[in-house]
Design a protein around this motif. Structure first.
Motif, mmCIF file in Angstrom:
data_model
loop_
_atom_site.group_PDB
_atom_site.id
_atom_site.type_symbol
_atom_site.label_atom_id
_atom_site.label_comp_id
_atom_site.label_asym_id
_atom_site.label_seq_id
_atom_site.Cartn_x
_atom_site.Cartn_y
_atom_site.Cartn_z
ATOM 1 N N GLY A 13 0.892 -1.286 0.222
ATOM 2 C CA GLY A 13 -0.426 -0.400 0.241
ATOM 3 C C GLY A 13 0.952 1.013 -0.261
ATOM 4 O O GLY A 13 1.905 0.976 -0.094
ATOM 5 N N GLU A 14 0.251 2.133 0.290
ATOM 6 C CA GLU A 14 0.713 3.987 0.101
ATOM 7 C C GLU A 14 2.451 3.939 1.431
ATOM 8 O O GLU A 14 2.327 4.613 1.092
ATOM 9 C CB GLU A 14 -0.400 4.600 0.247
ATOM 10 C CG GLU A 14 -0.014 6.491 -0.733
ATOM 11 C CD GLU A 14 -1.395 7.215 -0.552
ATOM 12 O OE1 GLU A 14 -0.894 8.436 -0.557
ATOM 13 O OE2 GLU A 14 -1.666 6.596 -0.454
ATOM 14 N N ARG A 49 5.781 2.891 6.541
ATOM 15 C CA ARG A 49 5.216 2.861 8.116
ATOM 16 C C ARG A 49 4.450 1.370 8.663
ATOM 17 O O ARG A 49 4.709 0.948 9.315
ATOM 18 C CB ARG A 49 3.926 3.855 7.815
ATOM 19 C CG ARG A 49 3.253 4.628 9.380
ATOM 20 C CD ARG A 49 2.179 5.715 9.272
ATOM 21 N NE ARG A 49 2.253 6.821 8.228
ATOM 22 C CZ ARG A 49 1.764 7.408 8.522
ATOM 23 N NH1 ARG A 49 0.808 7.467 8.043
ATOM 24 N NH2 ARG A 49 2.219 8.394 7.338
ATOM 25 N N GLU A 50 3.644 1.070 7.659
ATOM 26 C CA GLU A 50 3.362 -0.226 7.882
ATOM 27 C C GLU A 50 4.053 -1.713 8.095
ATOM 28 O O GLU A 50 3.575 -1.972 9.467
ATOM 29 C CB GLU A 50 2.635 -0.662 6.801
ATOM 30 C CG GLU A 50 1.610 -0.113 6.961
ATOM 31 C CD GLU A 50 0.683 -0.220 7.658
ATOM 32 O OE1 GLU A 50 0.636 -1.488 7.783
ATOM 33 O OE2 GLU A 50 -0.793 0.610 7.070
ATOM 34 N N THR A 51 5.871 -1.391 8.045
ATOM 35 C CA THR A 51 6.521 -1.871 8.412
ATOM 36 C C THR A 51 7.779 -1.866 9.021
ATOM 37 O O THR A 51 8.518 -2.507 10.244
ATOM 38 C CB THR A 51 7.199 -2.677 6.634
ATOM 39 O OG1 THR A 51 8.000 -1.504 6.464
ATOM 40 C CG2 THR A 51 6.641 -3.554 5.984
ATOM 41 N N GLY A 52 7.162 -0.375 9.574
ATOM 42 C CA GLY A 52 8.280 0.174 10.981
ATOM 43 C C GLY A 52 9.207 -0.121 10.206
ATOM 44 O O GLY A 52 10.519 0.069 11.261
#
Length: 215
Positions: A40-41, A45-48
């Motif tokens: 995603g966009e 951030r999602e994976t840190g």
């Protein structure tokens, strides 16, 4: 809690490695290859995913932290050597009152208010230098569960690059020293999420290590 730290040692004979170290945006894109596609966009951030470039006597190295297992095989052949270890044991051992060593390459900065005197336009983000940069870190550390006991601030080369024709520039100051843990949960959150601006371009990764006492 799952956290990995990968140490990349770029091979400067590789043209892509040399290029990426000169362009912060392309380096960001390269580092993102370590984690799965189609996240995603807000994949970083999602994976840190956070990273820091360090220049050592044996050459540059890139420390990459992520909350998903990295796959260095996704990098171009011959781009870099990689060593990965888990950070969970260290983070789980944090306790109030523990003294730790820290390092962070931060982007000390502030956003100008409407009535700010001096140069700059309202809303502009400007870098902080010298004592102002040190105070920025002391306040950030306090907000994230650390009481700074010692501090060495060293400016390092700016993160520069080109993103679709837009020039990128982030001033970076590396802070090293010791600190006392005042809130372990806040410290863990800061390690996982990073601190300050410029996280996509090598800023904000907070590294900790136990303080070794000579006996």
């Amino acid at each position: 809690m799952n956290v990995w730290l990968t140490r990349l040692r770029p091979d400067l004979r590789h043209p892509a490695a040399r290029h990426d170290l000169r362009d912060a945006h392309d380096l960001h894109r390269r580092i993102m290859m370590l984690v799965p596609d189609d996240l995603g966009e807000h994949a970083r951030r999602e994976t840190g995913l956070l990273y820091r470039v360090e220049h050592t006597p044996s050459g540059p190295q890139i420390l990459v932290q992520s909350r998903v297992a990295p796959d260095p095989r996704r990098l171009p052949a011959g781009y870099a050597t990689a060593e990965t270890r888990r950070l969970d044991p260290l983070l789980n051992q944090l306790r109030t009152g523990v003294v730790i060593r820290y390092r962070i390459a931060g982007n000390p900065s502030k956003r100008l208010a409407k009535a700010s005197p001096g140069p700059g336009r309202p809303g502009q983000v400007v870098p902080l230098r010298g004592a102002d940069a040190e105070q920025w870190w002391i306040k950030q550390a306090e907000k994230h569960g650390l009481q700074v006991a010692s501090l060495i601030a060293r400016p390092v080369p700016d993160a520069r690059g080109d993103k679709n024709g837009t020039r990128i520039k982030h001033a970076i100051v590396q802070f090293d020293g010791t600190a006392v843990v005042t809130d372990p949960d806040l410290v863990r959150a800061a390690v996982l999420s990073g601190i300050g601006r410029g996280k996509a371009y090598g800023c904000g990764l907070l590294s900790l290590a136990p303080l070794k006492v000579d006996r």
